[in-house]
Motif scaffolding. Sequence first.
Motif, short mmCIF file in Angstrom:
data_model
loop_
_atom_site.label_atom_id
_atom_site.label_comp_id
_atom_site.label_asym_id
_atom_site.label_seq_id
_atom_site.Cartn_x
_atom_site.Cartn_y
_atom_site.Cartn_z
N SER A 134 7.58 15.81 -9.73
CA SER A 134 6.10 15.66 -9.34
C SER A 134 5.74 14.49 -9.81
O SER A 134 5.01 13.71 -8.98
CB SER A 134 5.20 16.68 -10.37
N GLU A 135 6.40 13.69 -10.87
CA GLU A 135 5.87 12.23 -11.22
C GLU A 135 6.21 11.44 -9.74
O GLU A 135 5.43 10.41 -9.43
CB GLU A 135 6.57 11.82 -12.38
N ILE A 136 7.68 11.58 -9.31
CA ILE A 136 7.98 10.90 -8.33
C ILE A 136 7.20 11.01 -7.17
O ILE A 136 6.93 10.14 -6.39
CB ILE A 136 9.50 11.05 -8.02
N ALA A 137 6.80 12.24 -6.57
CA ALA A 137 5.99 12.59 -5.55
C ALA A 137 4.75 11.86 -5.60
O ALA A 137 4.28 11.19 -4.57
CB ALA A 137 5.70 14.05 -5.53
N TYR A 138 4.26 11.64 -6.69
CA TYR A 138 2.73 11.20 -6.98
C TYR A 138 2.92 9.43 -6.73
O TYR A 138 2.08 8.80 -5.95
CB TYR A 138 2.04 11.54 -7.95
N GLN A 139 3.93 9.40 -7.60
CA GLN A 139 4.31 7.64 -7.55
C GLN A 139 4.43 6.98 -6.19
O GLN A 139 4.31 5.96 -5.77
CB GLN A 139 5.36 7.27 -8.66
N THR A 140 5.16 7.73 -5.20
CA THR A 140 5.46 7.25 -4.03
C THR A 140 4.54 7.55 -2.89
O THR A 140 4.81 7.48 -1.80
CB THR A 140 7.02 7.88 -3.63
N ARG A 180 5.90 7.46 6.10
CA ARG A 180 6.60 8.52 5.54
C ARG A 180 7.96 8.23 5.11
O ARG A 180 8.37 8.31 3.95
CB ARG A 180 6.48 9.74 6.39
N ASP A 181 8.73 7.94 5.92
CA ASP A 181 10.30 7.48 5.78
C ASP A 181 10.47 6.29 4.70
O ASP A 181 11.20 6.24 3.83
CB ASP A 181 11.08 6.92 6.99
N TYR A 182 9.34 5.33 4.66
CA TYR A 182 9.43 4.29 3.70
C TYR A 182 9.18 4.76 2.18
O TYR A 182 9.76 4.58 1.17
CB TYR A 182 8.30 3.42 3.83
N ARG A 183 8.33 5.84 2.27
CA ARG A 183 7.93 6.28 0.93
C ARG A 183 9.25 7.30 0.58
O ARG A 183 9.54 7.33 -0.73
CB ARG A 183 6.56 7.65 0.97
N LEU A 184 9.76 8.04 1.40
CA LEU A 184 10.75 8.88 1.03
C LEU A 184 12.04 8.01 0.70
O LEU A 184 12.87 8.37 -0.27
CB LEU A 184 11.46 9.58 2.33
N PHE A 201 2.93 10.52 -2.04
CA PHE A 201 2.64 11.70 -1.40
C PHE A 201 1.55 12.56 -2.04
O PHE A 201 1.23 12.50 -3.47
CB PHE A 201 3.87 12.70 -1.50
N SER A 202 0.89 13.46 -1.29
CA SER A 202 -0.52 14.06 -1.95
C SER A 202 -0.23 15.23 -2.73
O SER A 202 -0.93 15.67 -3.61
CB SER A 202 -1.12 14.52 -0.81
N SER A 203 1.12 15.92 -2.70
CA SER A 203 1.40 16.86 -3.69
C SER A 203 3.02 17.03 -3.66
O SER A 203 3.60 16.62 -2.92
CB SER A 203 0.86 18.12 -3.24
N PRO A 204 3.36 17.57 -4.89
CA PRO A 204 4.93 17.84 -4.82
C PRO A 204 5.51 18.76 -4.09
O PRO A 204 6.49 18.41 -3.26
CB PRO A 204 5.10 18.42 -6.15
N SER A 205 4.57 19.85 -3.43
CA SER A 205 5.23 20.66 -2.40
C SER A 205 5.46 19.83 -1.10
O SER A 205 6.44 20.16 -0.17
CB SER A 205 4.28 21.97 -2.40
N TYR A 206 4.31 19.41 -1.02
CA TYR A 206 4.51 18.32 0.64
C TYR A 206 5.59 17.43 0.51
O TYR A 206 6.36 17.18 1.45
CB TYR A 206 3.20 17.54 0.87
N PHE A 207 5.71 16.62 -0.64
CA PHE A 207 6.95 15.92 -0.71
C PHE A 207 8.33 16.66 -0.76
O PHE A 207 9.14 16.07 0.32
CB PHE A 207 6.83 15.08 -2.13
N ILE A 229 0.87 -1.10 0.06
CA ILE A 229 -0.05 -0.06 -0.17
C ILE A 229 0.78 1.18 -0.09
O ILE A 229 0.46 2.22 0.01
CB ILE A 229 -1.10 0.05 1.20
N TRP A 230 2.15 1.01 0.03
CA TRP A 230 2.98 2.36 0.24
C TRP A 230 2.61 3.43 -0.91
O TRP A 230 2.91 4.75 -0.51
CB TRP A 230 4.35 1.99 0.61
N SER A 231 2.40 3.19 -1.87
CA SER A 231 2.28 4.22 -3.18
C SER A 231 0.87 4.64 -3.14
O SER A 231 0.58 5.60 -3.94
CB SER A 231 2.74 3.47 -4.44
N ASN A 232 -0.08 4.33 -2.32
CA ASN A 232 -1.30 4.93 -2.48
C ASN A 232 -1.52 6.00 -1.17
O ASN A 232 -1.33 5.85 -0.16
CB ASN A 232 -2.48 3.83 -1.76
N PRO A 233 -1.67 7.21 -1.86
CA PRO A 233 -1.72 8.52 -1.05
C PRO A 233 -2.70 8.72 -0.10
O PRO A 233 -2.44 9.37 0.98
CB PRO A 233 -1.84 9.71 -2.09
N THR A 234 -3.72 7.66 -0.14
CA THR A 234 -4.99 7.59 0.87
C THR A 234 -4.68 6.73 2.22
O THR A 234 -5.72 6.92 3.00
CB THR A 234 -6.26 7.34 -0.09
N THR A 235 -3.76 5.90 2.05
CA THR A 235 -3.40 5.17 3.12
C THR A 235 -2.97 5.93 4.26
O THR A 235 -2.16 6.84 4.30
CB THR A 235 -2.39 4.13 2.70
#
Length: 363
Positions: A331-337, A312-316, A339-345, A273-279
């Motif tokens: 931006s692509e990497i932020a969403y793929q991993t 969060r660390d797993y996604r980072l 994160f809800s937005s590139p700025s938050y990433f 589930i790590w790549s799902n931003p709603t988790t």
Amino acid sequence: MPIFMDFHDLPEGVSPKHVAEMHQADLDIEHKYNCRGLTYWCDEIRQTAFCLIDAPDRQSVIDLHQNSHGAVPQRIIEVNDTIVESFLGRIEDPKKSKNTKLNIINDPAFRSIMVVKIKNKTLRVSEKNTLKAAIRGYTTSINTLTSHNNGRLVKQEANSFMMSFKVVTDAINCGIKIQELRNSVITPDLEFKIGISAGIPVTEKDGLFEDTIKTSNYLSAIAQNDLFITTEVKNLYEGENKNIPISENRSVRVLNSTEEDFMTRLMDYTEKIWSNPTTNVNDFEENLGYSKSKLYRTMMQLVGKSPNMFLRDYRLNKALERLEKQDGNISEIAYQTGFSSPSYFSKCFYKKYGILPSNLHSD
């Protein structure tokens, strides 16, 4: 032709001599099935045997065994000969002793698998060159220590190492030496994460040592600058050393059965589930069957992180891997991993590594 490894659960009383006779019986008629028996491993204590056979298909392996000695294997997997040799040290029978009719090989296929991961705590530009030089030095030393402790380097990718050991004591000693290596040099922005488990090469999974590798990887993923081992590894070590316990001051952490079960369920779920931003943490609580407070306490005790920080660390870490490979824009990497937005990433990335992902991506 493909190469197969099979697994035999030996009946009580079957000795290495009996297994050698079965192997010879295979060799006597292998040509009838277009097979070539390469070698075998016999473990009298655990009552297991593993055969390595060059064959057209799995059915040919079964037919050969059935008609040579009648012992049909419980499991057969297709393997790569190079990988087999890297784990087990050979892919052909060792030379037979002079004046002996049989080539009796009392050599278990059971192995201890160690995974070492060197992680950057920071990516600050001012320290990157120093860290790179330190990692290069550690890489050479880790390879040397593995060899000196009778281990085999199975795989090395970037800052990750996988080793195979016949003897559990050698694996433990090598892991401790690697820890001492880290402690002997002042590199506060590097952390060493080490996991050791043990097992047989063929299980219900399709890959060689797949279960053991997964456990070692999971142990290294949650290790906190310590050497994390399973209870089985601890028991084997103490059995090899006249029940002398592993010293606690060596920073060896032994997971009990409950902790091992939690680790496996935690990592299995996280990988899904790590790549799902709603988790979120509620999903962890529901799927792991823990209350909010119990999950927090268990995570802090075992992993040293809250559930939120762990995810969060797993996604980072996943994002860092993709950034270093230049695998997509930020931006692509932020969403793929996840994160809800590139700025938050970018904010989370800077907080963890001390550098913006845009600076790393442009290097």
